[in-house]
Each structure stands twice: as structure tokens, then as C-alpha cells.
Design an enzyme around this catalytic site. Sequence first.
Site, PDB file in Angstrom:
ATOM      1  N   HIS A  93      -8.294 149.048  33.152  1.00 55.96           N
ATOM      2  CA  HIS A  93      -8.184 150.421  33.664  1.00 55.96           C
ATOM      3  C   HIS A  93      -9.223 150.586  34.773  1.00 55.96           C
ATOM      4  O   HIS A  93      -9.829 151.631  34.909  1.00 55.96           O
ATOM      5  CB  HIS A  93      -8.401 151.429  32.537  1.00 55.96           C
ATOM      6  CG  HIS A  93      -7.387 151.330  31.429  1.00 55.96           C
ATOM      7  ND1 HIS A  93      -7.568 151.878  30.192  1.00 55.96           N
ATOM      8  CD2 HIS A  93      -6.164 150.718  31.396  1.00 55.96           C
ATOM      9  CE1 HIS A  93      -6.503 151.627  29.429  1.00 55.96           C
ATOM     10  NE2 HIS A  93      -5.649 150.908  30.137  1.00 55.96           N
ATOM     11  N   HIS A 128      -1.797 154.511  35.176  1.00 51.78           N
ATOM     12  CA  HIS A 128      -2.292 153.737  34.036  1.00 51.78           C
ATOM     13  C   HIS A 128      -3.439 152.797  34.441  1.00 51.78           C
ATOM     14  O   HIS A 128      -4.591 153.054  34.079  1.00 51.78           O
ATOM     15  CB  HIS A 128      -1.115 152.970  33.415  1.00 51.78           C
ATOM     16  CG  HIS A 128      -1.456 152.267  32.147  1.00 51.78           C
ATOM     17  ND1 HIS A 128      -0.531 151.893  31.205  1.00 51.78           N
ATOM     18  CD2 HIS A 128      -2.660 151.832  31.663  1.00 51.78           C
ATOM     19  CE1 HIS A 128      -1.141 151.290  30.201  1.00 51.78           C
ATOM     20  NE2 HIS A 128      -2.430 151.233  30.450  1.00 51.78           N
ATOM     21  N   GLU A 179      -0.386 146.282  23.608  1.00 55.21           N
ATOM     22  CA  GLU A 179       0.402 145.768  24.733  1.00 55.21           C
ATOM     23  C   GLU A 179       0.786 144.287  24.553  1.00 55.21           C
ATOM     24  O   GLU A 179       1.150 143.621  25.510  1.00 55.21           O
ATOM     25  CB  GLU A 179      -0.354 145.932  26.066  1.00 55.21           C
ATOM     26  CG  GLU A 179      -0.848 147.326  26.377  1.00 55.21           C
ATOM     27  CD  GLU A 179       0.258 148.363  26.581  1.00 55.21           C
ATOM     28  OE1 GLU A 179       1.438 148.041  26.364  1.00 55.21           O
ATOM     29  OE2 GLU A 179      -0.081 149.492  26.923  1.00 55.21           O
ATOM     30  N   HIS A 196      -5.278 142.896  31.734  1.00 55.49           N
ATOM     31  CA  HIS A 196      -4.903 144.289  32.022  1.00 55.49           C
ATOM     32  C   HIS A 196      -6.159 145.143  31.893  1.00 55.49           C
ATOM     33  O   HIS A 196      -6.836 145.095  30.873  1.00 55.49           O
ATOM     34  CB  HIS A 196      -3.820 144.751  31.037  1.00 55.49           C
ATOM     35  CG  HIS A 196      -3.680 146.237  30.988  1.00 55.49           C
ATOM     36  ND1 HIS A 196      -3.484 147.000  32.119  1.00 55.49           N
ATOM     37  CD2 HIS A 196      -3.736 147.120  29.962  1.00 55.49           C
ATOM     38  CE1 HIS A 196      -3.428 148.276  31.784  1.00 55.49           C
ATOM     39  NE2 HIS A 196      -3.580 148.374  30.476  1.00 55.49           N
TER      40      HIS A 196
HETATM   41 ZN   LIG Z   1      -3.828 150.150  29.441  1.00 60.41          ZN
END
Ligand SMILES: [Zn+2]
Length: 226
Positions: free
Chosen positions: A98, A160, A77, A96
Site C-alpha cells: 500500500h 488500493h 489475497e 503487494h
Molecule cells: Zn492490499
Amino acid sequence: MGTYDAAKSQIVETAQRLTKKGYLMATGGNLSMRIQGSSAFAVTPSNYDYMKMVPEDICVLDFGLNILEGSRKPSVETSMHAAIYQVRPDVNAVVHTHQVYASTLALLNAPIPALFDEQSLFLGRSVQIIPYAPSGTGMLKNTIARHVRDHNNAYIMKNHGALCFGHDLERAEHNVEILEKCSCAYLLALCTNRKVTRIPLPVREIAFSKLRKDQRKFEEANPKIK
Ligand SMILES: [Zn+2]
């Protein structure tokens, strides 16, 4: 000490703290930090255990995505992180994750309205859902860049995970925690089928204008990325 060593160490320490607290799991998620005074950013490597990570594993790239330091493959990413720094000059750190409760709202396509004072002050007016795009694609990068221009500091990525920003990595880390608390409380409230109350609109707007005032200071300090 190399030019980027302090940033690299800070990323590893933050990633390991977030892993111990359960916000990062296995190799999911990624973190980055803009390097002050240079046209570069540091980002976690792709598919690598956070608890084994050492500062030398962190990759440093310019905004054209050329690798300046590091032998590992940067996170899939990475282009998303670079695009965020480009459209949000106030942002100096991106996390970022999860994380579970925010990811549950990502499945329900449920944005979080202004529920708490500290949420408006640090995360912004609301936590919006960014439409789905597959991980590691240019489509995801473009979708994210389009949706983060509203100056909020936390977003949920549909099916996501979550995305949190800060003027520094410590603030971005705190925002991850505030987002998870808000997500959990909101989900529990939704389960009751009763009306979920919000903070008064003027309070939300005063908090958001304070956040914007802080953001402008950091916007001015960063050079524009072409
Ligand atoms: Zn991810």
C-alpha cells in the site's frame, strides 16, 4: 532444514526490509514466492505484524490453495497470488504493498507512462491501473488475472495499492522501489501543470524487448499450472 525453509526466511527478511523502508505499513500488503522445483508457493499470513514475523509464520500452499505447511491463516489475497503465477509463468515472486506515492496515483486513476529508462527495463512499457475490486474477493483475483497478461512487472490497483513482480524476490523488491520513485517523480511533475515528457518510444521498445527476452527464459523454466 525443511523443503520450504529458504523461501520462508527470504520472505520474512524481504517483508521486514520493506517495512523498515516504509513500503509496507502495519499489516497491509502481502508477499509470495514460487517454490522452484515444486508445484507450490509460500505466502505471508493474514493480518500479522511483519516485524514480529518469523519463518514458521509463512504459509506454503499448492496452486489448488491447499495448505501444505504453516499453522497461520494465509493472506486474504492468497488466491490473487496463485492466479498471477498461473497466468504469468515468468513471475516467481509477487509483492503487494500500500506504498504511498503509487497509492496516490491509484486515487487519481493515473497510469504512469514511460518516464525513465530503468522503468521500461524493469517495470515494462507503462504502469497501468487495474480497475477496483474489493480486497480478498474472487472479483479482485479475476480482475488482476485479466490485467497482468501484458507482461509488465508493476501495476497500480485502483483505490488500493501496488503490485510488483520479479523473476525472484530480490527483483520484485527492487521493482517496488523503482515504482515508488517513478510515482513520486510523476506526481511532482503533474503538480506543476507543465507538460510531462517521456522517453523516446524506440528506447522504451528496446528496453521492453530486453525485459521480455529475460522473462521468456523464466517462462520456459516453470511448468504450466493447470
Ligand atoms: Zn492490499
